[in-house]
Design a protein around this motif. Structure first.
Motif, mmCIF file in Angstrom:
data_model
loop_
_atom_site.group_PDB
_atom_site.id
_atom_site.type_symbol
_atom_site.label_atom_id
_atom_site.label_comp_id
_atom_site.label_asym_id
_atom_site.label_seq_id
_atom_site.Cartn_x
_atom_site.Cartn_y
_atom_site.Cartn_z
ATOM 1 N N ILE A 37 3.566 -6.642 -2.744
ATOM 2 C CA ILE A 37 4.281 -5.487 -2.196
ATOM 3 C C ILE A 37 3.346 -4.385 -1.693
ATOM 4 C CG2 ILE A 37 5.900 -3.633 -2.753
ATOM 5 C CD1 ILE A 37 7.370 -5.607 -4.551
ATOM 6 N N PRO A 38 2.287 -3.990 -2.417
ATOM 7 C CA PRO A 38 1.406 -2.938 -1.881
ATOM 8 C C PRO A 38 0.848 -3.282 -0.502
ATOM 9 C CG PRO A 38 0.965 -3.254 -4.204
ATOM 10 C CD PRO A 38 1.885 -4.372 -3.785
ATOM 11 N N LEU A 53 13.397 -0.624 -10.422
ATOM 12 C CA LEU A 53 12.394 -0.797 -11.476
ATOM 13 C C LEU A 53 12.387 -2.201 -12.069
ATOM 14 C CD1 LEU A 53 12.524 2.563 -13.471
ATOM 15 C CD2 LEU A 53 11.050 1.918 -11.556
ATOM 16 N N SER A 54 13.498 -2.899 -12.023
ATOM 17 C CA SER A 54 13.596 -4.246 -12.614
ATOM 18 C C SER A 54 13.444 -5.282 -11.511
ATOM 19 C CB SER A 54 14.941 -4.406 -13.338
ATOM 20 O OG SER A 54 15.089 -3.436 -14.352
ATOM 21 N N LEU A 55 12.219 -5.742 -11.335
ATOM 22 C CA LEU A 55 11.899 -6.669 -10.247
ATOM 23 C C LEU A 55 11.396 -7.993 -10.811
ATOM 24 C CD1 LEU A 55 9.984 -4.122 -7.995
ATOM 25 C CD2 LEU A 55 12.320 -4.955 -7.644
ATOM 26 N N PRO A 56 11.459 -9.061 -10.038
ATOM 27 C CA PRO A 56 10.983 -10.367 -10.509
ATOM 28 C C PRO A 56 9.493 -10.342 -10.848
ATOM 29 C CG PRO A 56 12.303 -10.597 -8.518
ATOM 30 C CD PRO A 56 12.056 -9.139 -8.690
ATOM 31 N N ASN A 57 9.173 -10.657 -12.084
ATOM 32 C CA ASN A 57 7.782 -10.777 -12.530
ATOM 33 C C ASN A 57 6.965 -9.497 -12.367
ATOM 34 O OD1 ASN A 57 8.245 -13.606 -12.998
ATOM 35 N ND2 ASN A 57 7.992 -13.908 -10.783
ATOM 36 N N ARG A 58 7.658 -8.357 -12.249
ATOM 37 C CA ARG A 58 6.916 -7.112 -12.019
ATOM 38 C C ARG A 58 7.748 -5.922 -12.473
ATOM 39 N NH1 ARG A 58 2.750 -5.546 -8.351
ATOM 40 N NH2 ARG A 58 1.772 -3.791 -9.403
ATOM 41 N N ASP A 59 7.139 -4.999 -13.178
ATOM 42 C CA ASP A 59 7.839 -3.778 -13.548
ATOM 43 C C ASP A 59 7.642 -2.743 -12.444
ATOM 44 O OD1 ASP A 59 9.170 -2.116 -15.793
ATOM 45 O OD2 ASP A 59 7.489 -0.882 -15.125
ATOM 46 N N GLY A 60 8.749 -2.103 -12.050
ATOM 47 C CA GLY A 60 8.687 -1.147 -10.960
ATOM 48 C C GLY A 60 7.802 0.050 -11.231
ATOM 49 N N ALA A 65 2.830 2.939 -9.441
ATOM 50 C CA ALA A 65 1.450 3.387 -9.608
ATOM 51 C C ALA A 65 0.512 2.688 -8.628
ATOM 52 C CB ALA A 65 1.001 3.134 -11.045
ATOM 53 N N ASP A 66 0.725 1.371 -8.409
ATOM 54 C CA ASP A 66 -0.124 0.626 -7.476
ATOM 55 C C ASP A 66 0.067 1.100 -6.040
ATOM 56 O OD1 ASP A 66 -1.187 -0.854 -9.507
ATOM 57 O OD2 ASP A 66 0.048 -2.630 -9.168
ATOM 58 N N ILE A 67 1.317 1.395 -5.670
ATOM 59 C CA ILE A 67 1.570 1.899 -4.316
ATOM 60 C C ILE A 67 0.878 3.240 -4.123
ATOM 61 C CG2 ILE A 67 3.359 2.770 -2.742
ATOM 62 C CD1 ILE A 67 5.253 0.662 -3.939
ATOM 63 N N ARG A 68 0.928 4.094 -5.166
ATOM 64 C CA ARG A 68 0.289 5.401 -5.065
ATOM 65 C C ARG A 68 -1.225 5.310 -4.873
ATOM 66 N NH1 ARG A 68 3.167 7.381 -2.946
ATOM 67 N NH2 ARG A 68 4.865 8.764 -3.463
ATOM 68 N N LYS A 69 -1.838 4.200 -5.300
ATOM 69 C CA LYS A 69 -3.287 4.040 -5.130
ATOM 70 C C LYS A 69 -3.666 3.850 -3.670
ATOM 71 C CE LYS A 69 -3.948 1.919 -9.692
ATOM 72 N NZ LYS A 69 -4.280 0.661 -10.418
ATOM 73 N N CYS A 70 -2.699 3.357 -2.854
ATOM 74 C CA CYS A 70 -3.040 3.040 -1.467
ATOM 75 C C CYS A 70 -2.198 3.804 -0.447
ATOM 76 C CB CYS A 70 -2.892 1.535 -1.213
ATOM 77 S SG CYS A 70 -1.199 0.907 -1.385
ATOM 78 N N SER A 71 -1.211 4.569 -0.903
ATOM 79 C CA SER A 71 -0.327 5.232 0.054
ATOM 80 C C SER A 71 0.281 6.493 -0.546
ATOM 81 C CB SER A 71 0.797 4.274 0.476
ATOM 82 O OG SER A 71 1.745 4.926 1.309
ATOM 83 N N LYS A 72 0.534 7.486 0.309
ATOM 84 C CA LYS A 72 1.218 8.711 -0.104
ATOM 85 C C LYS A 72 2.690 8.697 0.307
ATOM 86 C CE LYS A 72 -2.922 11.629 0.139
ATOM 87 N NZ LYS A 72 -3.541 12.839 0.781
ATOM 88 N N SER A 92 5.932 10.958 -13.241
ATOM 89 C CA SER A 92 4.508 11.191 -13.532
ATOM 90 C C SER A 92 3.614 10.206 -12.784
ATOM 91 C CB SER A 92 4.249 11.095 -15.038
ATOM 92 O OG SER A 92 4.447 9.774 -15.505
ATOM 93 N N LEU A 93 4.153 9.029 -12.444
ATOM 94 C CA LEU A 93 3.376 8.025 -11.719
ATOM 95 C C LEU A 93 3.428 8.218 -10.200
ATOM 96 C CD1 LEU A 93 4.278 4.865 -13.835
ATOM 97 C CD2 LEU A 93 2.023 5.956 -13.660
ATOM 98 N N GLY A 94 4.200 9.217 -9.750
ATOM 99 C CA GLY A 94 4.158 9.543 -8.331
ATOM 100 C C GLY A 94 5.442 9.380 -7.555
ATOM 101 N N SER A 95 6.558 9.031 -8.219
ATOM 102 C CA SER A 95 7.808 8.963 -7.469
ATOM 103 C C SER A 95 8.291 10.374 -7.153
ATOM 104 C CB SER A 95 8.886 8.199 -8.251
ATOM 105 O OG SER A 95 9.331 8.954 -9.351
ATOM 106 N N ASP A 96 9.064 10.503 -6.073
ATOM 107 C CA ASP A 96 9.514 11.814 -5.621
ATOM 108 C C ASP A 96 10.917 12.161 -6.106
ATOM 109 O OD1 ASP A 96 7.454 12.750 -3.252
ATOM 110 O OD2 ASP A 96 7.589 10.579 -3.432
ATOM 111 N N ASP A 97 11.681 11.158 -6.513
ATOM 112 C CA ASP A 97 13.020 11.390 -7.033
ATOM 113 C C ASP A 97 13.424 10.175 -7.853
ATOM 114 O OD1 ASP A 97 15.454 12.583 -7.548
ATOM 115 O OD2 ASP A 97 16.007 12.865 -5.449
#
Length: 221
Positions: A37-38, A53-60, A65-72, A92-97
């Motif tokens: 996804i990133p 937040l509830s995604l296949p094989n991945r916690d949202g 946090a991973d998206i925030r490392k590469c994108s604003k 705290s991990l960077g979501s806006d709402d």
């Protein structure tokens, strides 16, 4: 056209969100492959992400946090997880709402607009012009033919929304949502009162009749 990326594994909800956003004039893209996804976010460069937040094989939350490392890019979490702990972690991990399911559709759309507007920041002009009117957003005044009228906050927001969509038919529901989005809480009757007052002020500066009522549809500037 703004692009909104939907990261949601439930196909029914995903398709509903796509339809809602496309009806609002957005380009709605959706993730169907959840392993990279990133990288997809970087390739698409969306204007906004709706993230479950509830995604296949991945916690949202870790994905946020991973998206925030590469994108604003602005992120709105849309999830059935309604715990305060999850909401605080997401913010705290960077979501806006943070919006919980089942969501109220008008409220969801209003909060999407609010986040998109905030992310646009300084791109909002100080003045709006159309139909022979000049609206000064900072001073709260409207000018036409050298004459100026002062507007209340409600009148200012109503006229600003009509100016931004000059030539289009704007429904009463759209206007009420736009005012709610600006932290102004009004109902249908209050909208009618404010519209009457606004038209009176426009008439006073020689622009009476510039806001037309389209019966059964709304208003048009």
């Amino acid at each position: 056209m703004q692009t909104i990326l939907i990261i949601e594994d439930d196909p029914v909800i995903r398709e509903e969100l796509q339809l809602l956003l496309e009806n609002e004039g957005c380009h709605a893209a959706a993730v169907t492959e959840f392993s990279k996804i990133p990288q997809q976010v970087q390739a698409l460069s969306p204007d906004l992400i709706l993230l479950d937040l509830s995604l296949p094989n991945r916690d949202g939350l870790t994905l946020c946090a991973d998206i925030r490392k590469c994108s604003k890019v602005p992120i709105i979490v849309v999830t059935s997880r309604d715990s305060t702990t999850d909401e605080l972690r997401a913010l705290s991990l960077g979501s806006d709402d943070y919006i919980t399911k089942p969501y109220n559709i008008p409220v969801l759309l209003a909060r999407i607009r609010a986040v998109l507007r905030r992310s646009g920041g300084a791109s909002e002009p100080e003045c709006l012009e159309a139909a022979g009117l000049r609206l000064d957003l900072a001073k709260g005044t409207v000018t036409a033919g050298g004459q100026t009228a002062e507007l209340t906050r409600n009148e200012l927001q109503i006229l600003a929304h009509l100016l931004r969509r000059s030539g289009e038919i704007v429904s009463r529901g759209d206007l009420i949502e736009a005012l709610w989005d600006s932290r102004i809480y009004i109902d249908d009757n209050t909208l009618s009162v404010n519209m009457t007052r606004l038209r009176g002020k426009l008439e006073g500066i020689g622009k009476g009749g510039c806001i037309k009522t389209r019966r059964g549809m709304g208003y048009q500037l």
